[in-house]
Design a protein around this motif. Structure first.
Motif, PDB file in Angstrom:
ATOM      1  N   TRP A  18      54.427  -1.734 -66.174  1.00  0.00           N
ATOM      2  CA  TRP A  18      55.013  -2.398 -65.192  1.00  0.00           C
ATOM      3  C   TRP A  18      54.795  -3.802 -64.982  1.00  0.00           C
ATOM      4  O   TRP A  18      56.009  -4.536 -64.482  1.00  0.00           O
ATOM      5  N   SER A  19      53.765  -4.317 -65.437  1.00  0.00           N
ATOM      6  CA  SER A  19      53.778  -5.619 -65.329  1.00  0.00           C
ATOM      7  C   SER A  19      54.639  -6.392 -66.187  1.00  0.00           C
ATOM      8  O   SER A  19      55.165  -7.389 -65.906  1.00  0.00           O
ATOM      9  N   TRP A  20      54.887  -5.913 -67.506  1.00  0.00           N
ATOM     10  CA  TRP A  20      55.734  -6.428 -68.498  1.00  0.00           C
ATOM     11  C   TRP A  20      57.190  -6.458 -68.218  1.00  0.00           C
ATOM     12  O   TRP A  20      57.794  -7.397 -68.295  1.00  0.00           O
ATOM     13  N   VAL A  21      57.681  -5.523 -67.651  1.00  0.00           N
ATOM     14  CA  VAL A  21      59.046  -5.408 -67.197  1.00  0.00           C
ATOM     15  C   VAL A  21      59.369  -6.413 -66.040  1.00  0.00           C
ATOM     16  O   VAL A  21      60.250  -7.128 -65.980  1.00  0.00           O
ATOM     17  N   ALA A  22      58.276  -6.287 -64.999  1.00  0.00           N
ATOM     18  CA  ALA A  22      58.553  -7.199 -63.860  1.00  0.00           C
ATOM     19  C   ALA A  22      58.505  -8.654 -64.361  1.00  0.00           C
ATOM     20  O   ALA A  22      59.322  -9.460 -63.679  1.00  0.00           O
ATOM     21  N   SER A  23      57.891  -9.015 -65.159  1.00  0.00           N
ATOM     22  CA  SER A  23      57.861 -10.378 -65.731  1.00  0.00           C
ATOM     23  C   SER A  23      58.929 -10.850 -66.691  1.00  0.00           C
ATOM     24  O   SER A  23      59.293 -11.900 -66.703  1.00  0.00           O
ATOM     25  N   HIS A  24      59.617  -9.866 -67.287  1.00  0.00           N
ATOM     26  CA  HIS A  24      60.704 -10.220 -68.113  1.00  0.00           C
ATOM     27  C   HIS A  24      61.981  -9.801 -67.399  1.00  0.00           C
ATOM     28  O   HIS A  24      62.989 -10.057 -68.096  1.00  0.00           O
ATOM     29  N   VAL A  25      62.052  -8.937 -66.348  1.00  0.00           N
ATOM     30  CA  VAL A  25      63.349  -9.104 -65.495  1.00  0.00           C
ATOM     31  C   VAL A  25      63.095  -9.608 -64.236  1.00  0.00           C
ATOM     32  O   VAL A  25      62.602  -8.857 -63.173  1.00  0.00           O
ATOM     33  N   PRO A  26      63.620 -10.867 -64.055  1.00  0.00           N
ATOM     34  CA  PRO A  26      63.535 -11.513 -62.714  1.00  0.00           C
ATOM     35  C   PRO A  26      63.956 -10.745 -61.577  1.00  0.00           C
ATOM     36  O   PRO A  26      64.966  -9.973 -61.768  1.00  0.00           O
ATOM     37  N   LEU A  27      63.511 -10.940 -60.597  1.00  0.00           N
ATOM     38  CA  LEU A  27      64.176 -10.285 -59.186  1.00  0.00           C
ATOM     39  C   LEU A  27      65.526 -10.394 -59.153  1.00  0.00           C
ATOM     40  O   LEU A  27      66.218  -9.465 -58.616  1.00  0.00           O
ATOM     41  N   ASP A  28      66.007 -11.603 -59.308  1.00  0.00           N
ATOM     42  CA  ASP A  28      67.445 -11.826 -59.047  1.00  0.00           C
ATOM     43  C   ASP A  28      68.251 -11.024 -60.140  1.00  0.00           C
ATOM     44  O   ASP A  28      69.383 -10.852 -59.795  1.00  0.00           O
TER      45      ASP A  28
END
Length: 204
Positions: free
Chosen positions: A83-93
């Motif tokens: 979850w951390s890795w995907v969140a850091s590699h796919v920005p919120l925007d």
């Protein structure tokens, strides 16, 4: 995606979210129920991103480690790391509401400039995770450079193609020969072996 953000307020006041499910304290209207269902579906994806974003914030702000986060969430290390890795590699925007977290995981390795276009295309076509993964792998295969073969000195392209055809025939012949040797009928074995050997391009 600002107009598609999920707010906790989307859950009617008559409904309480507990540790083990939903509690309906009183009846709600049909439109409210539809809104509730849509909100819960969106929260299933938002949950994984929310924990990922919270982990990344905690590491940056407080230096929190996964072991401490595991105590707070009860989740396994690998889940938190994913979850951390995907969140850091796919920005919120770049995240697209209406698509699963797994859709986003599949584009996490792409450049941030192309992630949203790929995700929006997937949403507009309504493709499943399985179809999306197959599609992305297919594109990656197409992008792989073809192996270059060096033609021996003095050979023409036609000579090289004939050699490749001969190797292909030889390989197929070996497979057929092995199948004949594995057959139970010994008489058939001898006949088949002789025929396959006669067909071998190296005997012609």
């Amino acid at each position: 995606m600002s107009d598609e953000l999920v707010y906790i307020g989307s859950i009617p006041d008559a409904v309480s979210v507990t540790d083990v499910g939903l509690e309906f304290r009183k009846d709600i209207e049909y439109d409210q129920w539809l809104t509730l269902m849509a909100t819960l579906q969106q929260l299933s994806t938002a949950f994984q991103f929310a924990i990922g974003d919270a982990l990344n914030y905690g590491q940056k702000r407080y230096g929190e480690k996964y072991a401490q986060a595991m105590d707070a969430t009860g989740c396994a290390y690998q889940s938190l790391a994913n979850w951390s890795w995907v969140a850091s590699h796919v920005p919120l925007d770049n995240r697209v509401a209406g698509l699963s977290w797994t859709h986003h995981r599949l584009v996490a390795h792409l450049g941030t400039s192309e992630q949203k276009n790929v995700l929006e295309s997937a949403k507009s076509r309504g493709i499943s995770v399985t179809e999306f993964e197959r599609e992305l792998k297919g594109e990656e295969e197409e992008k792989k450079p073809l192996k270059q073969l060096n033609i021996p000195e003095g050979w023409t392209v036609e000579d090289a193609n004939k050699a490749l055809e001969m190797l292909s025939s030889y390989s197929k012949g070996l497979e057929r020969l092995a199948a004949a040797l594995d057959a139970e009928d010994n008489t058939t074995n001898e006949n088949e072996v002789q025929r396959y050997c006669a067909e071998c391009p190296y005997n012609n």
